[in-house]
Design an enzyme around this catalytic site. Structure first.
Site, mmCIF file in Angstrom:
data_model
loop_
_atom_site.group_PDB
_atom_site.id
_atom_site.type_symbol
_atom_site.label_atom_id
_atom_site.label_comp_id
_atom_site.label_asym_id
_atom_site.label_seq_id
_atom_site.Cartn_x
_atom_site.Cartn_y
_atom_site.Cartn_z
ATOM 1 N N HIS A 44 34.403 52.085 -16.711
ATOM 2 C CA HIS A 44 35.839 52.369 -16.749
ATOM 3 C C HIS A 44 36.560 51.465 -17.746
ATOM 4 O O HIS A 44 37.275 51.934 -18.633
ATOM 5 C CB HIS A 44 36.435 52.192 -15.349
ATOM 6 C CG HIS A 44 37.911 52.376 -15.304
ATOM 7 N ND1 HIS A 44 38.502 53.553 -14.916
ATOM 8 C CD2 HIS A 44 38.938 51.534 -15.611
ATOM 9 C CE1 HIS A 44 39.815 53.430 -14.994
ATOM 10 N NE2 HIS A 44 40.108 52.210 -15.406
ATOM 11 N N GLU A 45 36.386 50.157 -17.584
ATOM 12 C CA GLU A 45 37.133 49.224 -18.432
ATOM 13 C C GLU A 45 36.684 49.296 -19.890
ATOM 14 O O GLU A 45 37.498 49.152 -20.806
ATOM 15 C CB GLU A 45 37.001 47.791 -17.892
ATOM 16 C CG GLU A 45 37.610 47.584 -16.511
ATOM 17 C CD GLU A 45 39.102 47.878 -16.443
ATOM 18 O OE1 GLU A 45 39.764 47.909 -17.511
ATOM 19 O OE2 GLU A 45 39.627 48.091 -15.340
ATOM 20 N N HIS A 66 38.565 51.893 -21.626
ATOM 21 C CA HIS A 66 39.867 51.469 -22.163
ATOM 22 C C HIS A 66 39.698 50.827 -23.542
ATOM 23 O O HIS A 66 40.498 51.060 -24.454
ATOM 24 C CB HIS A 66 40.523 50.456 -21.225
ATOM 25 C CG HIS A 66 41.146 51.052 -20.006
ATOM 26 N ND1 HIS A 66 42.063 52.071 -20.062
ATOM 27 C CD2 HIS A 66 41.004 50.747 -18.684
ATOM 28 C CE1 HIS A 66 42.456 52.381 -18.827
ATOM 29 N NE2 HIS A 66 41.817 51.598 -17.983
ATOM 30 N N HIS A 102 39.033 53.566 -26.020
ATOM 31 C CA HIS A 102 40.252 54.364 -26.229
ATOM 32 C C HIS A 102 41.169 53.675 -27.239
ATOM 33 O O HIS A 102 41.797 54.326 -28.081
ATOM 34 C CB HIS A 102 40.978 54.543 -24.890
ATOM 35 C CG HIS A 102 42.120 55.506 -24.930
ATOM 36 N ND1 HIS A 102 43.070 55.564 -23.935
ATOM 37 C CD2 HIS A 102 42.486 56.450 -25.836
ATOM 38 C CE1 HIS A 102 43.944 56.509 -24.224
ATOM 39 N NE2 HIS A 102 43.619 57.060 -25.374
#
Length: 656
Positions: A450-451, A454, A457
């Site tokens: 998940h992190e 980021h 992204h």
């Protein structure tokens, strides 16, 4: 366009001491004044998009960048004097800059440009529209007296928010365990704990300590002891600070003509109105409340069976029984699963997935950064360096205590070059010790996917403007790209790619994977009901503006929605970092974004988890565009249709 890349010299800031940055606030203010002066001296008839709107977007960039580095050091530096000085600098600058950015003549310049009625399209139009709305939200349409009040409140809010975050990061407490009190805890876990002078194990409030302890300790008394301490994280002072923050937020919103702070915040989000948010949250709550109640009853029955106490009640520190129920229902042993996820193997799997999907390569560099544990990588696309990322993975004194991605250099066009982005993954996974590698739970594997999502992204963004990078999308969409990427951690072929028993090197066996997949939705209704509770609590403070103590409101809502009674002296809001900062009136964003994440994943399910074409489409539509377009249009572009909630409802077990 040629890309600006970095050498070891460009990372010298990672070793800054207070003497290196104490004068930054004054220099940053001076830089902004100079840049503003250039914008203001342009005659009205000569105003262009470049000399007004773009010039404003790029103003103060040199020391703004340096202050961003200082803010990051406040979270991760190993030196207490650096962290404290950096926090002081952040506070000093945040107070001073308010007076500078509240410049009537800059707003006048924007209106002069607007009057020229130039036709803008794409990211240029979005930049101008967002800039004008931002200035109006800063109160530039208000009478001067009201604007001065607004400015004063903003300065105070900035100071209070920094202190609130610092109090959470600095809060320390622990329990100790005798040999008898440690019974039932995994030997590997105990070996990783520090000991006091009496030889007792020390369990701190840091996640690698408290998480496995609450899951695995059969000692009700000790679990209650550490949970009670954790419920006071941040301290009573943070309750006072948060109450002041909430009052100031509402005052400012009313000054600007908004009914509540929630109306002010959500206007810029995908949801647009708090009423839409409330309907979304209550709609999910209605769908899952019966299932959650059934899950709690099943949990309580097992607790009564294990304890032999037919009158036992559900308690707020009962995580152990949830873990036992999971083992009983699915023969799942989280500690056994953990043995298959040494961090190095997980990272290799993580890198393999991201590189294959997005057509890039990661190469480790040897530059020393802010701590010896930190690693630096460059990203190459077609042999050309396009971005950088860091990995700071293990706990240490004073470091940011959760898992997060930090944007350190944002990609943008500047001076004929494209500035290579740099972001860092900051986590607190168990540190290797005494020949035992860093072993991760499956939940931690999800966290790193998940992190790191980021990070990707932010650094695969390809737009012109810094203010439109991946971290600057609508706040109720910012989690969606990362939530979508969590799905890979639940697929058999990927689990095999990134698992290897830390002793035998055996990959995660099919039998265990099948059990994990069956158990995926274990207590899922209870999980989402808790998410609804936290989001609705946030809205209670920022939309409904319910009167009374914020701790009492928290306890009452917990009892009504979750059915658990918290101790009278709990201070849960003191440690609720999200509503002290960026997720105020926005905690709903996690579930909101997850709805879109589930829908986006349907393309990968249909076309292949590692399908390079689908990955490139995702990179093109979601990662590279940042906020150059409205988020709903990005989703439509990737899916080739309007999004819907069917995949999300399947995910939470509401429909099949």
């Amino acid at each position: 366009m040629k890309i600006k890349t970095y050498t070891a010299k460009d990372f010298a800031w990672t070793k800054w001491q207070p003497k290196d940055f104490m004068d930054f606030p004054d220099k940053a203010i001076a830089e902004i004044k100079r840049d503003y002066a250039e914008i203001k001296k342009v005659p009205a008839k000569e105003r262009t998009f470049e000399n007004t709107v773009v010039a404003l977007e790029r103003s103060g960039k040199v020391y703004g960048q340096k202050l961003n580095f200082v803010g990051f050091l406040a979270e991760v530096s190993s030196h207490k004097n650096v962290r404290e000085a950096a926090h002081k600098i952040e506070e000093e600058y945040s107070k001073k800059v308010v007076d500078i950015v509240y410049d009537d003549l800059i707003f006048k310049a924007l209106k002069e440009y607007d009057a020229r009625k130039e036709k803008l399209v794409g990211e240029d139009k979005k930049l101008f529209d967002d800039t004008m709305r931002g200035y109006r939200r800063m109160g530039f349409d208000l009478p001067k007296a009201k604007r001065n009040v607004l400015k004063k409140n903003l300065k105070e809010l900035s100071k209070l928010s920094l202190q609130f975050r610092k109090n959470i990061n600095d809060y320390k407490d622990f329990i100790t365990l005798t040999k008898e009190e440690a019974v039932g805890l995994p030997e590997r876990y105990l070996e990783g704990l520090k000991k006091d002078k009496k030889g007792r194990h020390i369990v701190t409030l840091e996640y690698p300590d408290i998480g496995p302890f609450l899951e695995n300790s059969p000692n009700d008394k000790k679990r209650k002891e550490i949970t009670d301490k954790n419920l006071k994280k941040g301290g009573r002072g943070n309750i006072v600070i948060l109450e002041k923050i909430i009052r100031l937020r509402h005052k400012n919103s009313e000054l600007l003509g908004y009914k509540t702070f929630a109306h002010f915040v959500i206007e810029e989000r995908m949801a647009k109105t708090p009423e839409t948010v409330i309907n979304f949250l209550r709609g999910i709550e209605r769908r899952i409340v019966k299932k959650a109640k059934k899950e709690r009853e099943e949990l309580l029955n097992l607790k009564r069976e294990i304890t032999g106490n037919k009158n036992a009640k559900s308690e707020y520190y009962d995580g152990y029984y949830a873990n036992q129920l999971k083992k009983k229902s699915y023969s799942i042993d989280n500690e056994k699963i953990r043995e298959y996820f040494p961090f190095e193997r997980v990272r290799k799997g993580l890198f393999d997935v991201y590189q294959k999907l997005f057509g890039v390569e990661f190469h480790k560099l040897s530059y020393r950064l802010w701590h010896e544990d930190v690693e630096l990588y460059e990203i190459k696309d077609g042999g050309k360096t396009i971005a950088y990322f860091g990995m700071d993975l293990f706990p240490r004194e004073g470091k940011y205590g959760h898992a997060a991605a930090f944007d350190l250099i944002d990609g943008r066009e500047e001076g004929g070059l494209y500035v290579a982005p740099f972001a860092t993954l900051v986590c607190n996974f168990p540190k290797p010790s005494k020949g035992v590698p860093s072993i991760m739970s499956h939940g931690e594997v999800e966290t790193v996917f998940h992190e790191f999502g980021h990070v990707i992204h932010n650094i695969l963004y390809k737009g012109k403007y810094q203010s439109q990078t991946g971290f600057h999308v609508a706040w109720d969409f910012v989690e969606a790209p990362s939530q979508m990427l969590e799905n890979w951690t639940w697929k058999k072929e990927i689990l095999k790619m990134m698992s290897s028993h830390y002793k035998t090197r055996e990959v995660l066996p099919d039998e265990l994977i099948d059990k994990m997949l069956k158990a995926k939705n274990f207590m899922i209704a209870s999980h989402y009901l808790r998410q609804m509770f936290l989001a609705l609590y946030d809205m209670e403070l920022h939309y409904k503006r319910t009167k009374g103590s914020i701790t009492n409101i928290y306890s009452l809502m917990m009892k009504r929605m979750i059915g658990l009674e918290l101790p009278k002296d709990q201070l849960s809001p003191a440690g609720f970092g999200n509503i002290g900062a960026g997720y105020a009136a926005g905690y709903y964003s996690y579930a909101w974004a997850e709805n879109y994440a589930a829908d986006m994943f349907t393309r990968f399910e249909k076309e292949g988890l590692l399908n390079p074409k689908t990955g490139r489409d995702y990179r093109k539509w979601i990662l590279e565009k940042g906020s150059t377009m409205d988020e709903i249009d990005l989703i439509k572009g990737f899916l080739g249709r309007k999004p819907n909630n069917k995949a999300f409802l399947r995910h939470i077990g509401v429909i099949k």
